[in-house]
Design an enzyme around this catalytic site. Structure first.
Site, PDB file in Angstrom:
ATOM      1  N   ASP A  14      30.346 -34.437  15.015  1.00 50.48           N
ATOM      2  CA  ASP A  14      30.473 -33.741  13.737  1.00 50.48           C
ATOM      3  C   ASP A  14      29.481 -34.379  12.764  1.00 50.48           C
ATOM      4  O   ASP A  14      28.962 -35.468  13.022  1.00 50.48           O
ATOM      5  CB  ASP A  14      31.919 -33.902  13.251  1.00 50.48           C
ATOM      6  CG  ASP A  14      32.107 -33.375  11.843  1.00 50.48           C
ATOM      7  OD1 ASP A  14      31.668 -32.251  11.569  1.00 50.48           O
ATOM      8  OD2 ASP A  14      32.695 -34.100  11.016  1.00 50.48           O
ATOM      9  N   THR A  16      29.817 -34.290   8.744  1.00 48.79           N
ATOM     10  CA  THR A  16      30.453 -34.871   7.570  1.00 48.79           C
ATOM     11  C   THR A  16      31.528 -35.887   7.941  1.00 48.79           C
ATOM     12  O   THR A  16      32.473 -35.585   8.663  1.00 48.79           O
ATOM     13  CB  THR A  16      31.076 -33.774   6.689  1.00 48.79           C
ATOM     14  OG1 THR A  16      30.067 -32.822   6.351  1.00 48.79           O
ATOM     15  CG2 THR A  16      31.651 -34.362   5.411  1.00 48.79           C
ATOM     16  N   THR A 168      28.107 -28.601  13.309  1.00 49.24           N
ATOM     17  CA  THR A 168      28.482 -28.597  11.896  1.00 49.24           C
ATOM     18  C   THR A 168      28.750 -27.197  11.375  1.00 49.24           C
ATOM     19  O   THR A 168      28.179 -26.218  11.867  1.00 49.24           O
ATOM     20  CB  THR A 168      27.387 -29.264  11.034  1.00 49.24           C
ATOM     21  OG1 THR A 168      27.750 -29.203   9.648  1.00 49.24           O
ATOM     22  CG2 THR A 168      26.043 -28.565  11.217  1.00 49.24           C
TER      23      THR A 168
END
Length: 247
Positions: A14, A16, A168
């Site tokens: 991922d 963030t 993302t």
């Protein structure tokens, strides 16, 4: 799980809170025919009712600037697109340009709005359009710094012959900017949680897969991978879905 890790061929991650520090900050406010304070106040009304990491950046900035928390209700979220709340007899929308236009904001896809969004995204920021009633008030930019060791980790995986792939929900321009900084050549952008899960399952037949993430949106992908790796500071759902937890 630890025994499987040395056989990993595809390492998904991922963005963030995993590649980045997970402490996003509001960096830009681009108003259209109003003030920056008005744009921030409307954004505050919507994001104060959201639990998304980016929402906290808006709330922190509004509180820092002494903006009184607006009265808002009837929070609604359309996953991966935007949110809305009722405020002072009107509706505040916060999200992507297409989210605004699909909710009756006629100038949500105007050249002025699109230009502002694309400018922020080329800088590796997440752009959120803010509308009230049927008018776009402005666009805010939120940035999350890359972790100091993300590029080093990507280089080490490459040295070991492991393909690192970033997954993302951000758009392709923001994803490209972050991937370049991290030294990651492969990424998929604009994903919903089920898209992440699907991509990992598609690669499972080609080799052992691992997925690293920290959020609720990552839990299906963490469960789908041969080895799910959760960041210890992440959500409980992500931790529960993982095989390995990094503290």
């Amino acid at each position: 799980s630890l025994e499987k890790l040395h056989s990993v061929k595809y390492f998904f991650t991922d963005k963030t809170g995993t590649l980045t520090e997970g402490r996003p900050a509001l960096t830009d406010i681009i108003p259209f025919g109003t003030t920056e304070k008005d744009v921030l106040a409307k954004a505050y009304a919507a994001e104060a009712l959201s639990s998304h990491p980016l929402a906290f950046a808006v709330v922190r900035e509004a509180e820092f600037k002494g903006i009184k928390k607006p009265e808002a209700a009837n929070f609604k979220s359309e996953r991966g697109k935007g949110i809305s709340v009722d405020m002072d007899g009107g509706i505040v929308l916060a999200g992507k340009p297409e989210y605004l236009t699909s909710n009756g904001v006629t100038d949500g896809g105007s050249p002025e709005v699109i230009e502002a969004v694309e400018k922020l995204e080329r800088e590796g920021k997440t752009a959120i359009c803010i509308a009230y009633g049927e008018k776009t008030l402005g666009v805010i930019g939120i940035a999350d710094q890359l972790r100091a060791d993300s590029a080093e980790a990507a280089a080490e995986l490459k040295r070991r012959g492991i393909q690192m792939i970033m997954l993302t929900g951000d758009n392709s321009r923001t994803a490209a900017a972050i991937a370049e900084k991290a030294g990651i050549s492969s990424y998929f952008a604009g994903l919903l949680p089920e898209d992440k899960e699907r991509i990992i399952r598609e690669h499972s037949s080609l080799g052992v897969t691992a997925m690293a993430g920290d959020g609720i949106n990552d839990s299906p992908a963490l469960a789908a991978a041969d080895i799910g790796i959760a960041v210890g500071a992440g959500t409980e759902v992500a931790i529960d879905s993982a095989d390995v937890v990094l503290s």
